[in-house]
Design a protein around this motif. Sequence first.
Motif, PDB file in Angstrom:
ATOM      1  N   ARG A  32     -30.317   4.487 -17.979  1.00  0.00           N
ATOM      2  CA  ARG A  32     -29.373   4.297 -16.878  1.00  0.00           C
ATOM      3  C   ARG A  32     -28.143   3.535 -17.347  1.00  0.00           C
ATOM      4  O   ARG A  32     -27.041   3.755 -16.867  1.00  0.00           O
ATOM      5  CB  ARG A  32     -30.051   3.634 -15.691  1.00  0.00           C
ATOM      6  CG  ARG A  32     -30.248   2.139 -15.775  1.00  0.00           C
ATOM      7  CD  ARG A  32     -30.813   1.597 -14.479  1.00  0.00           C
ATOM      8  NE  ARG A  32     -31.740   0.515 -14.745  1.00  0.00           N
ATOM      9  CZ  ARG A  32     -31.502  -0.772 -14.431  1.00  0.00           C
ATOM     10  NH1 ARG A  32     -30.374  -1.105 -13.842  1.00  0.00           N
ATOM     11  NH2 ARG A  32     -32.382  -1.700 -14.711  1.00  0.00           N
ATOM     12  N   VAL A  64     -29.069   9.394  -8.525  1.00  0.00           N
ATOM     13  CA  VAL A  64     -30.141   9.109  -7.559  1.00  0.00           C
ATOM     14  C   VAL A  64     -29.905   9.889  -6.268  1.00  0.00           C
ATOM     15  O   VAL A  64     -30.821  10.473  -5.701  1.00  0.00           O
ATOM     16  CB  VAL A  64     -30.240   7.601  -7.246  1.00  0.00           C
ATOM     17  CG1 VAL A  64     -31.385   7.335  -6.273  1.00  0.00           C
ATOM     18  CG2 VAL A  64     -30.469   6.810  -8.519  1.00  0.00           C
ATOM     19  N   GLU A 106     -35.090   7.057 -13.232  1.00  0.00           N
ATOM     20  CA  GLU A 106     -34.991   6.613 -14.624  1.00  0.00           C
ATOM     21  C   GLU A 106     -35.947   7.387 -15.516  1.00  0.00           C
ATOM     22  O   GLU A 106     -35.610   7.774 -16.625  1.00  0.00           O
ATOM     23  CB  GLU A 106     -35.317   5.111 -14.718  1.00  0.00           C
ATOM     24  CG  GLU A 106     -34.097   4.232 -14.495  1.00  0.00           C
ATOM     25  CD  GLU A 106     -34.385   2.768 -14.775  1.00  0.00           C
ATOM     26  OE1 GLU A 106     -33.843   2.246 -15.753  1.00  0.00           O
ATOM     27  OE2 GLU A 106     -35.169   2.166 -14.017  1.00  0.00           O
ATOM     28  N   THR A 163     -37.707   4.395  -6.265  1.00  0.00           N
ATOM     29  CA  THR A 163     -36.819   5.530  -6.507  1.00  0.00           C
ATOM     30  C   THR A 163     -36.078   5.365  -7.829  1.00  0.00           C
ATOM     31  O   THR A 163     -35.973   6.296  -8.622  1.00  0.00           O
ATOM     32  CB  THR A 163     -35.805   5.669  -5.358  1.00  0.00           C
ATOM     33  OG1 THR A 163     -36.521   5.669  -4.136  1.00  0.00           O
ATOM     34  CG2 THR A 163     -35.018   6.945  -5.496  1.00  0.00           C
ATOM     35  N   GLN A 164     -35.581   4.151  -8.052  1.00  0.00           N
ATOM     36  CA  GLN A 164     -34.885   3.917  -9.316  1.00  0.00           C
ATOM     37  C   GLN A 164     -35.811   4.220 -10.494  1.00  0.00           C
ATOM     38  O   GLN A 164     -35.410   4.856 -11.463  1.00  0.00           O
ATOM     39  CB  GLN A 164     -34.385   2.472  -9.376  1.00  0.00           C
ATOM     40  CG  GLN A 164     -33.752   2.146 -10.705  1.00  0.00           C
ATOM     41  CD  GLN A 164     -32.745   1.007 -10.612  1.00  0.00           C
ATOM     42  OE1 GLN A 164     -32.067   0.823  -9.611  1.00  0.00           O
ATOM     43  NE2 GLN A 164     -32.645   0.258 -11.690  1.00  0.00           N
ATOM     44  N   CYS A 220     -39.751  -3.852 -14.257  1.00  0.00           N
ATOM     45  CA  CYS A 220     -38.668  -3.404 -13.386  1.00  0.00           C
ATOM     46  C   CYS A 220     -37.437  -4.294 -13.557  1.00  0.00           C
ATOM     47  O   CYS A 220     -36.345  -3.953 -13.123  1.00  0.00           O
ATOM     48  CB  CYS A 220     -39.113  -3.409 -11.927  1.00  0.00           C
ATOM     49  SG  CYS A 220     -40.560  -2.388 -11.594  1.00  0.00           S
ATOM     50  N   ILE A 261     -31.498  -4.456  -9.258  1.00  0.00           N
ATOM     51  CA  ILE A 261     -31.475  -3.027  -9.565  1.00  0.00           C
ATOM     52  C   ILE A 261     -30.190  -2.448  -8.993  1.00  0.00           C
ATOM     53  O   ILE A 261     -29.394  -3.170  -8.398  1.00  0.00           O
ATOM     54  CB  ILE A 261     -32.706  -2.305  -8.959  1.00  0.00           C
ATOM     55  CG1 ILE A 261     -32.803  -2.564  -7.454  1.00  0.00           C
ATOM     56  CG2 ILE A 261     -33.980  -2.766  -9.655  1.00  0.00           C
ATOM     57  CD1 ILE A 261     -33.881  -1.755  -6.756  1.00  0.00           C
ATOM     58  N   TRP A 262     -30.020  -1.138  -9.167  1.00  0.00           N
ATOM     59  CA  TRP A 262     -28.756  -0.525  -8.732  1.00  0.00           C
ATOM     60  C   TRP A 262     -28.870   0.273  -7.443  1.00  0.00           C
ATOM     61  O   TRP A 262     -27.924   0.461  -6.715  1.00  0.00           O
ATOM     62  CB  TRP A 262     -28.237   0.397  -9.855  1.00  0.00           C
ATOM     63  CG  TRP A 262     -27.717  -0.376 -11.025  1.00  0.00           C
ATOM     64  CD1 TRP A 262     -27.471  -1.709 -11.079  1.00  0.00           C
ATOM     65  CD2 TRP A 262     -27.386   0.153 -12.314  1.00  0.00           C
ATOM     66  NE1 TRP A 262     -27.005  -2.067 -12.309  1.00  0.00           N
ATOM     67  CE2 TRP A 262     -26.945  -0.941 -13.094  1.00  0.00           C
ATOM     68  CE3 TRP A 262     -27.411   1.431 -12.878  1.00  0.00           C
ATOM     69  CZ2 TRP A 262     -26.545  -0.787 -14.419  1.00  0.00           C
ATOM     70  CZ3 TRP A 262     -27.002   1.591 -14.192  1.00  0.00           C
ATOM     71  CH2 TRP A 262     -26.573   0.482 -14.961  1.00  0.00           C
ATOM     72  N   TRP A 263     -30.058   0.805  -7.189  1.00  0.00           N
ATOM     73  CA  TRP A 263     -30.227   1.706  -6.038  1.00  0.00           C
ATOM     74  C   TRP A 263     -30.586   0.893  -4.794  1.00  0.00           C
ATOM     75  O   TRP A 263     -31.672   0.323  -4.724  1.00  0.00           O
ATOM     76  CB  TRP A 263     -31.309   2.736  -6.354  1.00  0.00           C
ATOM     77  CG  TRP A 263     -31.699   3.642  -5.220  1.00  0.00           C
ATOM     78  CD1 TRP A 263     -32.939   3.728  -4.671  1.00  0.00           C
ATOM     79  CD2 TRP A 263     -30.891   4.589  -4.536  1.00  0.00           C
ATOM     80  NE1 TRP A 263     -32.957   4.663  -3.676  1.00  0.00           N
ATOM     81  CE2 TRP A 263     -31.709   5.217  -3.560  1.00  0.00           C
ATOM     82  CE3 TRP A 263     -29.535   4.981  -4.623  1.00  0.00           C
ATOM     83  CZ2 TRP A 263     -31.229   6.209  -2.706  1.00  0.00           C
ATOM     84  CZ3 TRP A 263     -29.074   5.968  -3.767  1.00  0.00           C
ATOM     85  CH2 TRP A 263     -29.903   6.572  -2.825  1.00  0.00           C
ATOM     86  N   ILE A 319     -26.070   5.984  -9.805  1.00  0.00           N
ATOM     87  CA  ILE A 319     -26.312   6.095  -8.368  1.00  0.00           C
ATOM     88  C   ILE A 319     -26.058   7.530  -7.891  1.00  0.00           C
ATOM     89  O   ILE A 319     -26.779   8.064  -7.065  1.00  0.00           O
ATOM     90  CB  ILE A 319     -25.457   5.070  -7.591  1.00  0.00           C
ATOM     91  CG1 ILE A 319     -26.013   3.670  -7.861  1.00  0.00           C
ATOM     92  CG2 ILE A 319     -25.446   5.359  -6.099  1.00  0.00           C
ATOM     93  CD1 ILE A 319     -25.210   2.546  -7.287  1.00  0.00           C
ATOM     94  N   ARG A 335     -23.356   2.197 -13.732  1.00  0.00           N
ATOM     95  CA  ARG A 335     -23.849   2.046 -12.363  1.00  0.00           C
ATOM     96  C   ARG A 335     -23.492   3.207 -11.439  1.00  0.00           C
ATOM     97  O   ARG A 335     -24.347   3.806 -10.805  1.00  0.00           O
ATOM     98  CB  ARG A 335     -23.313   0.734 -11.788  1.00  0.00           C
ATOM     99  CG  ARG A 335     -23.883   0.418 -10.436  1.00  0.00           C
ATOM    100  CD  ARG A 335     -23.655  -1.020 -10.066  1.00  0.00           C
ATOM    101  NE  ARG A 335     -24.383  -1.292  -8.839  1.00  0.00           N
ATOM    102  CZ  ARG A 335     -24.964  -2.449  -8.544  1.00  0.00           C
ATOM    103  NH1 ARG A 335     -24.904  -3.443  -9.400  1.00  0.00           N
ATOM    104  NH2 ARG A 335     -25.615  -2.615  -7.415  1.00  0.00           N
TER     105      ARG A 335
END
Length: 903
Positions: A104, A116, A94, A89-90, A181, A413-415, A113, A109
């Motif tokens: 991003r 997303v 992106e 998804t990220q 990634c 990652i952030w998600w 999000i 952050r």
Amino acid sequence: MNELPKAYSPHEVEDRIYKSWEEKGYFHASPNPDKKPYSIVIPPPNITGILHMGHALNNTIQDILIRFKRMQGFETEWMPGTDHAGIATQNVVERSLAKEGIKRQDLGREKFIEEVWKWKEQYGSTIIKQLKKLGCSCDWERTRFTMDEGLSEAVLEVFIRLYEKGLIYKGNYIINWCPRCQTALSDEESQHKDVEGMLYYIKYQIKTPDKRLKTIEHVVVATTRPETMLGDVAVAVNPKDKRYKNLKDKTLILPLLNRELKVIFDPIVDLKFGTGALKVTPAHDPVDFELGSRHDLEKINVMNPDATINSIGGEYEGMDRFEAREAILEDLKERGLFIKSEPHRHAVGHCYRCHTMIEPRLSPQWFVKMKPLAKPAIEVVKKGKIKFYPVRWTKVYLDWMNSIRDWCISRQIWWGHRIPVYYCKNCSETGILKSKVRIQNSKFEKGIIVSKIKPEKCPICGSTEIEQDPDVLDTWFSSWLWPFSTFGWPKSEPELKYFYPTDSLVTAQEIIFFWVARMVMAGMEFMGDIPFKNVYIHGTVRDIAGTKMSKSLGNIIDPLDMVEKYGTDALRFSIISITAQGQDVFLAEGKFELGRNFANKIWNASRFILMNLKPDEVDVSLCTFFKAMKLSLSEKWILSRFYSTLKIVTTCLGEYRFNEAANSIYEFFWHEFCDWYIEIAKSTINEKTSQVILYKILEKSLRMLHPFMPFVTEEIWQKLPHEKDHVGDSIMVQPWPHLQKEMISSHAESEMGKLIEIIISIRNMRSVWNVEPILEINAVIKSHKKDKKLIFDNADIIKRLAKISDLSIGMLAKPKNAAVSIVGAVEVYVPLEGVIDIEKERTRLEKEAAGFENEIKRFRKRLKDKNFTSKAPKGVVEKQKERKAELQLRIKKLKANLKDIWA
RNA sequence: GGGCACUUAGCUCAGUUGGUUAGAGCGUUGCGCUCACAUCGCAGAGGUCAGAGGUUCAAGUCCUCUAGUGCCCACCA
């Protein structure tokens, strides 16, 4: 009278029916003390995915199961949902931001999000909504998402519990790193692919060559990744390797960087591979890491997160790993340190999301200790509490479980679910905290606070300089809780109590390790019970060439296109009938015609019956009707065939043999009910018995078919007359037909079989001798007493279905110029004055006789064998004797007829 | 390197504890628009069940080996 339109148009019907089911609330289930529960949880598709044939197969199977069980009277819960697919998804978001020129990092952050979530709201439920198009009867009210509040709570709870138990730890280890990634991956997320690489041989000079041994001035090492030499700290050889005995206490010089390297001796080194000398790079290779730990070597990381060389690489700094490889090889060649290279095929890990080559990399990550979790998960499968269908997957599961390794769960990652760990800057710097200190609902250790919510200040030093770990958890760290987190765990909701453990898990083999195995571990650890009883592993959907269907290959057959073109029922029935248990499916578009044609057949047969149906006549119970009325052979036969089929279908569905179930119904409905019974019943269609049988068989068949083809069966069922309290109801909440064993009659089936054979034989003769289809002819059937009654009673049927005007039955002589057919003990003659070609008929009969002759030889031999007659079960011997006698009779008759023809 | 699966009609595949004549769909041949259905009906042709050995009264089915195909797992750099 309700009539059906001439043609069935799925699109008109499907949406309307689906909506009506939804409105009536038939999909929803809740704890019901009067009913037994039956629950399935959907393997949550990922929100970035598109619906493909694999989903169609997977969900068709689940829907068949759930509809079947619902009709059987269970309280059926089928929970739908999606997972957040962190990395995928990220990446998607992106990419879409990149189109607007935004990175991003530009957003930060929180903002990212938010983006997303926006994306998720817009596109994230597409795939699951599409399941409605497949007719799936999911409990939509309970749709879950792995990032929902409840499920997120479960994730945090689980993290904390495992941490407190000492099963989660942070450590600096070699992990699978995806440079694209820029995150760590678990072992399962690194997919091995064979790569045609090169093995490079490189000279490492000895610092102080032994002058007495002139031959050894350098050591040659072999490597596939020369760029990692920048991080070399030693060269390892096997202690048994005589070639390198003299290297003891020697020091080597790393080419290009001129670092001093130790020589270490370790049995892990393979004498036969390369030169037997292994360059050791503890920060970039798992084996080397192990060596590094054993021999106390420095671990030098030479790469940045994007796999470019960092400052340690000196002049190579900033180069990509592959650029650096070329540059280093060039430089080695210049200095005469490059010996040779040879082609080398080996398996290399690739990122399962972006297919970039994995870089093994030393980095601090969070891990779950798996061995203790695996133990009970092994037990329950060994004891058979969880069963795999087909059973062969049991071994695959156990093998993996037995050699399980710790699970890297942190992702850069952030998600995703952010790791519930906070660091007190003050404490970690001063190193004050060495002992475990527990604070409410959290854990405190060496400056680490594990807590569901961010603490305001450090409970030890009071500092407010507290920061949360920036990483998020592996998506599967939430999916593995799916069977219970979706029912409200850690709260003890009534749903959880009622529906857990779930009954069946239907999934593809690809995610046995990712998901199935881990769910068992989580279930045992947190619920103290198995998450499901049965695991059905279906095959992979491939194209006709055997390649896995994938978007990038462009070989996709989109299920929604097929729904558009052929209808949902056609798609479902086709795919289920060509999928043998656990076998891969090879699909070509034409295969969906099977289901479409079948739906059409059902429609037309129903239309015919409805056109002729007198509702008042059929308002009876089949059971009492069966006892009260004298039924004809064909009626007894079709009832027997229906219940025989029902028996098979019920058994097969219970054993996950869906294709056998589907094919039995297909055979019964089309080739027995339509081809024979309806044709036979046409002449008596206004009579009560025909009315009742036609109606009952149709109505019950529709119910038996409903799990497979929900829409067409519902549409027809709605048009059928029903008892008053059923009006307005839906077929999907009707009971599964009750098996009436007393209506199964092997006698009726075999007698009818004879009749059918006789009719076919006459048709055959007509066809061979080119008798015009419309032309009615005469026929003579020569028969002993035994079959005479059968033929006599059913003469009308024979006459009509074989187009015979005058039928004579009895011990009659063969008419002149007649074609002959031998059916069991019966001779069938069709007089064909002036049509028969004697020679041709003779050849035909001789050929037939030869076939029998061959067969009879086998029986003769077998029956002579005393071993056979004494050892084989009685039934078998008798059957073979019967068969032999029958064949002998046939041959005798054929010969007699041949003589006749010859004369 | 380890494991699993597959090889049956021209094509795609079924075939549950060994047991009458090995099946289906598609394709193919001939005939037919008979008032439920041409998305159909009727009749047919087409198979030494990959090969070799073994167990058994009996093998497509069980065992061993061989050949080919596909998949999964794996730290020989």
